[in-house]
Write a protein that holds these residues in place. Sequence first.
Motif, PDB file in Angstrom:
ATOM      1  N   GLU A 202       0.811  -1.228   0.000  1.00 16.80           N
ATOM      2  CA  GLU A 202       0.000   0.000   0.000  1.00 16.80           C
ATOM      3  C   GLU A 202       0.838   1.269   0.000  1.00 16.80           C
ATOM      4  O   GLU A 202       0.303   2.372   0.136  1.00 16.80           O
ATOM      5  N   SER A 203       2.132   1.140  -0.162  1.00 16.36           N
ATOM      6  CA  SER A 203       2.976   2.340  -0.161  1.00 16.36           C
ATOM      7  C   SER A 203       2.801   3.131  -1.452  1.00 16.36           C
ATOM      8  O   SER A 203       2.352   2.601  -2.478  1.00 16.36           O
ATOM      9  N   ALA A 204       3.166   4.404  -1.382  1.00 18.69           N
ATOM     10  CA  ALA A 204       3.041   5.269  -2.556  1.00 18.69           C
ATOM     11  C   ALA A 204       3.949   4.812  -3.694  1.00 18.69           C
ATOM     12  O   ALA A 204       3.722   5.153  -4.858  1.00 18.69           O
ATOM     13  N   ALA A 205       4.954   4.016  -3.354  1.00 20.07           N
ATOM     14  CA  ALA A 205       5.901   3.568  -4.370  1.00 20.07           C
ATOM     15  C   ALA A 205       5.224   2.756  -5.474  1.00 20.07           C
ATOM     16  O   ALA A 205       5.695   2.731  -6.612  1.00 20.07           O
ATOM     17  N   LYS A 206       4.113   2.079  -5.131  1.00 17.73           N
ATOM     18  CA  LYS A 206       3.482   1.230  -6.150  1.00 17.73           C
ATOM     19  C   LYS A 206       3.003   2.052  -7.335  1.00 17.73           C
ATOM     20  O   LYS A 206       3.074   1.596  -8.471  1.00 17.73           O
ATOM     21  N   TRP A 207       2.540   3.296  -7.110  1.00 15.55           N
ATOM     22  CA  TRP A 207       2.057   4.113  -8.218  1.00 15.55           C
ATOM     23  C   TRP A 207       3.211   4.678  -9.032  1.00 15.55           C
ATOM     24  O   TRP A 207       3.061   4.942 -10.221  1.00 15.55           O
ATOM     25  N   PHE A 208       4.370   4.849  -8.382  1.00 13.18           N
ATOM     26  CA  PHE A 208       5.561   5.232  -9.157  1.00 13.18           C
ATOM     27  C   PHE A 208       5.924   4.124 -10.133  1.00 13.18           C
ATOM     28  O   PHE A 208       6.171   4.371 -11.316  1.00 13.18           O
ATOM     29  N   TRP A 209       5.956   2.877  -9.632  1.00 17.30           N
ATOM     30  CA  TRP A 209       6.311   1.755 -10.501  1.00 17.30           C
ATOM     31  C   TRP A 209       5.238   1.515 -11.555  1.00 17.30           C
ATOM     32  O   TRP A 209       5.549   1.174 -12.704  1.00 17.30           O
ATOM     33  N   TYR A 210       3.986   1.706 -11.173  1.00 18.07           N
ATOM     34  CA  TYR A 210       2.890   1.558 -12.141  1.00 18.07           C
ATOM     35  C   TYR A 210       3.039   2.585 -13.260  1.00 18.07           C
ATOM     36  O   TYR A 210       2.912   2.252 -14.450  1.00 18.07           O
ATOM     37  N   ALA A 211       3.324   3.831 -12.885  1.00 20.80           N
ATOM     38  CA  ALA A 211       3.493   4.884 -13.886  1.00 20.80           C
ATOM     39  C   ALA A 211       4.692   4.595 -14.785  1.00 20.80           C
ATOM     40  O   ALA A 211       4.650   4.828 -16.004  1.00 20.80           O
ATOM     41  N   THR A 212       5.778   4.065 -14.197  1.00 19.74           N
ATOM     42  CA  THR A 212       6.955   3.703 -14.995  1.00 19.74           C
ATOM     43  C   THR A 212       6.599   2.658 -16.038  1.00 19.74           C
ATOM     44  O   THR A 212       6.991   2.758 -17.210  1.00 19.74           O
ATOM     45  N   GLY A 213       5.839   1.648 -15.632  1.00 20.23           N
ATOM     46  CA  GLY A 213       5.407   0.627 -16.577  1.00 20.23           C
ATOM     47  C   GLY A 213       4.538   1.198 -17.681  1.00 20.23           C
ATOM     48  O   GLY A 213       4.662   0.808 -18.851  1.00 20.23           O
ATOM     49  N   CYS A 214       3.648   2.135 -17.322  1.00 18.30           N
ATOM     50  CA  CYS A 214       2.771   2.744 -18.329  1.00 18.30           C
ATOM     51  C   CYS A 214       3.566   3.576 -19.331  1.00 18.30           C
ATOM     52  O   CYS A 214       3.255   3.591 -20.531  1.00 18.30           O
ATOM     53  N   VAL A 215       4.597   4.267 -18.867  1.00 14.87           N
ATOM     54  CA  VAL A 215       5.458   5.032 -19.777  1.00 14.87           C
ATOM     55  C   VAL A 215       6.147   4.089 -20.760  1.00 14.87           C
ATOM     56  O   VAL A 215       6.218   4.359 -21.967  1.00 14.87           O
ATOM     57  N   CYS A 216       6.645   2.962 -20.255  1.00 17.28           N
ATOM     58  CA  CYS A 216       7.298   1.983 -21.142  1.00 17.28           C
ATOM     59  C   CYS A 216       6.317   1.442 -22.179  1.00 17.28           C
ATOM     60  O   CYS A 216       6.672   1.277 -23.349  1.00 17.28           O
ATOM     61  N   LEU A 217       5.084   1.168 -21.751  1.00 13.62           N
ATOM     62  CA  LEU A 217       4.074   0.685 -22.694  1.00 13.62           C
ATOM     63  C   LEU A 217       3.798   1.738 -23.766  1.00 13.62           C
ATOM     64  O   LEU A 217       3.681   1.410 -24.956  1.00 13.62           O
ATOM     65  N   ALA A 218       3.709   2.998 -23.355  1.00  9.29           N
ATOM     66  CA  ALA A 218       3.481   4.074 -24.329  1.00  9.29           C
ATOM     67  C   ALA A 218       4.624   4.159 -25.335  1.00  9.29           C
ATOM     68  O   ALA A 218       4.400   4.360 -26.540  1.00  9.29           O
ATOM     69  N   LEU A 219       5.854   3.990 -24.867  1.00  2.00           N
ATOM     70  CA  LEU A 219       7.003   4.025 -25.766  1.00  2.00           C
ATOM     71  C   LEU A 219       6.993   2.836 -26.726  1.00  2.00           C
ATOM     72  O   LEU A 219       7.308   2.979 -27.917  1.00  2.00           O
ATOM     73  N   ILE A 220       6.627   1.658 -26.218  1.00  3.57           N
ATOM     74  CA  ILE A 220       6.520   0.473 -27.072  1.00  3.57           C
ATOM     75  C   ILE A 220       5.499   0.711 -28.185  1.00  3.57           C
ATOM     76  O   ILE A 220       5.768   0.454 -29.371  1.00  3.57           O
ATOM     77  N   LEU A 221       4.326   1.207 -27.818  1.00  5.91           N
ATOM     78  CA  LEU A 221       3.285   1.467 -28.813  1.00  5.91           C
ATOM     79  C   LEU A 221       3.720   2.550 -29.791  1.00  5.91           C
ATOM     80  O   LEU A 221       3.405   2.483 -30.989  1.00  5.91           O
ATOM     81  N   GLY A 222       4.440   3.538 -29.279  1.00  9.25           N
ATOM     82  CA  GLY A 222       4.932   4.595 -30.166  1.00  9.25           C
ATOM     83  C   GLY A 222       5.879   4.055 -31.231  1.00  9.25           C
ATOM     84  O   GLY A 222       5.813   4.455 -32.400  1.00  9.25           O
ATOM     85  N   ILE A 223       6.765   3.151 -30.838  1.00  8.46           N
ATOM     86  CA  ILE A 223       7.703   2.556 -31.802  1.00  8.46           C
ATOM     87  C   ILE A 223       6.953   1.696 -32.812  1.00  8.46           C
ATOM     88  O   ILE A 223       7.221   1.745 -34.017  1.00  8.46           O
ATOM     89  N   LEU A 224       6.002   0.909 -32.331  1.00 11.01           N
ATOM     90  CA  LEU A 224       5.260   0.025 -33.228  1.00 11.01           C
ATOM     91  C   LEU A 224       4.415   0.810 -34.227  1.00 11.01           C
ATOM     92  O   LEU A 224       4.400   0.498 -35.425  1.00 11.01           O
ATOM     93  N   TRP A 225       3.714   1.831 -33.735  1.00  6.97           N
ATOM     94  CA  TRP A 225       2.850   2.617 -34.623  1.00  6.97           C
ATOM     95  C   TRP A 225       3.640   3.629 -35.441  1.00  6.97           C
ATOM     96  O   TRP A 225       3.143   4.132 -36.444  1.00  6.97           O
ATOM     97  N   GLY A 226       4.867   3.923 -35.016  1.00 11.64           N
ATOM     98  CA  GLY A 226       5.697   4.856 -35.759  1.00 11.64           C
ATOM     99  C   GLY A 226       6.681   4.155 -36.665  1.00 11.64           C
ATOM    100  O   GLY A 226       6.402   3.863 -37.827  1.00 11.64           O
ATOM    101  N   ARG A 227       7.844   3.819 -36.118  1.00  9.10           N
ATOM    102  CA  ARG A 227       8.942   3.289 -36.913  1.00  9.10           C
ATOM    103  C   ARG A 227       8.591   1.989 -37.631  1.00  9.10           C
ATOM    104  O   ARG A 227       8.828   1.850 -38.828  1.00  9.10           O
ATOM    105  N   VAL A 228       8.032   1.028 -36.908  1.00 11.09           N
ATOM    106  CA  VAL A 228       7.776  -0.288 -37.519  1.00 11.09           C
ATOM    107  C   VAL A 228       6.702  -0.187 -38.586  1.00 11.09           C
ATOM    108  O   VAL A 228       6.825  -0.773 -39.671  1.00 11.09           O
ATOM    109  N   ARG A 229       5.631   0.565 -38.315  1.00  8.62           N
ATOM    110  CA  ARG A 229       4.563   0.701 -39.310  1.00  8.62           C
ATOM    111  C   ARG A 229       5.057   1.427 -40.555  1.00  8.62           C
ATOM    112  O   ARG A 229       4.714   1.056 -41.691  1.00  8.62           O
TER     113      ARG A 229
END
Length: 244
Positions: A123-150
């Motif tokens: 229940e520590s606040a750290a979980k939302w930091f790690w959650y946000a980090t994961g979401c940023v990585c997912l956004a970057l993955i989608l950006g590469i797929l929809w940008g460079r790869v496409r």
Amino acid sequence: MTETSWLWTYVACMAAGAVLFFFWSRDPRHVPQYEYAVAIMIPVWSGLAYTAMALGQGTIEVSGQTVYFARYLDWLVTTPLILFVLASTGMFFRPLDKTTIFTLVGLDVIMILSGLFADLSGESAAKWFWYATGCVCLALILGILWGRVRREAFAHNAEIGGAFTRVNTYFTLMWLGYPTVWALGPSGIGVIDSTTEVALFVILPIFSKVGFSIYDLYELRKLAPKFSEFDEPNPNSRLRKTIP
């Protein structure tokens, strides 16, 4: 259904998927065999991870919540493989861009481990930091797929670009479901209970693993015979055009 029943249902679906891809590999229709090998490996490993959970293994208690760390062991292997085959669809019948694939896999590993750290944070606040980090990585993955790869897919051939776009759309919708379910479940804000979360993390991976591989191989099995007479498609083909 109980949590255990959902888990065994998942294992059965993964086994069925692996058998299907094996039989497809016997009639490859000019699709490279590594595509089938990866498609088989994904449900085999994922099914084993869920078997562990169904047997009462692969979990720990953190702040009164059950953390299914076996899920992360599953995702740490299967999601890089999914990204590999998706990127290779966009680069079909061309040399693979190793830098792009390495970047996608690297971001994916950070995303998965960030999710694990978030789950272990209680229940520590750290979980939302790690959650946000994961979401940023997912956004970057989608950006590469929809940008460079496409862009690369369409620059090579319009039919390959179209197939990649369809498969990538399916992939995107499936992968956006993971952080949504996590945030709504007991690890996040707790809108849904543990049994519902387990059910969703059964249904969603069935479609994002076996379902994804079925759709991806279906598209490749349509495309490959058109290029089977060449080492590389003709750059002056009437199919070649700009990105729509």
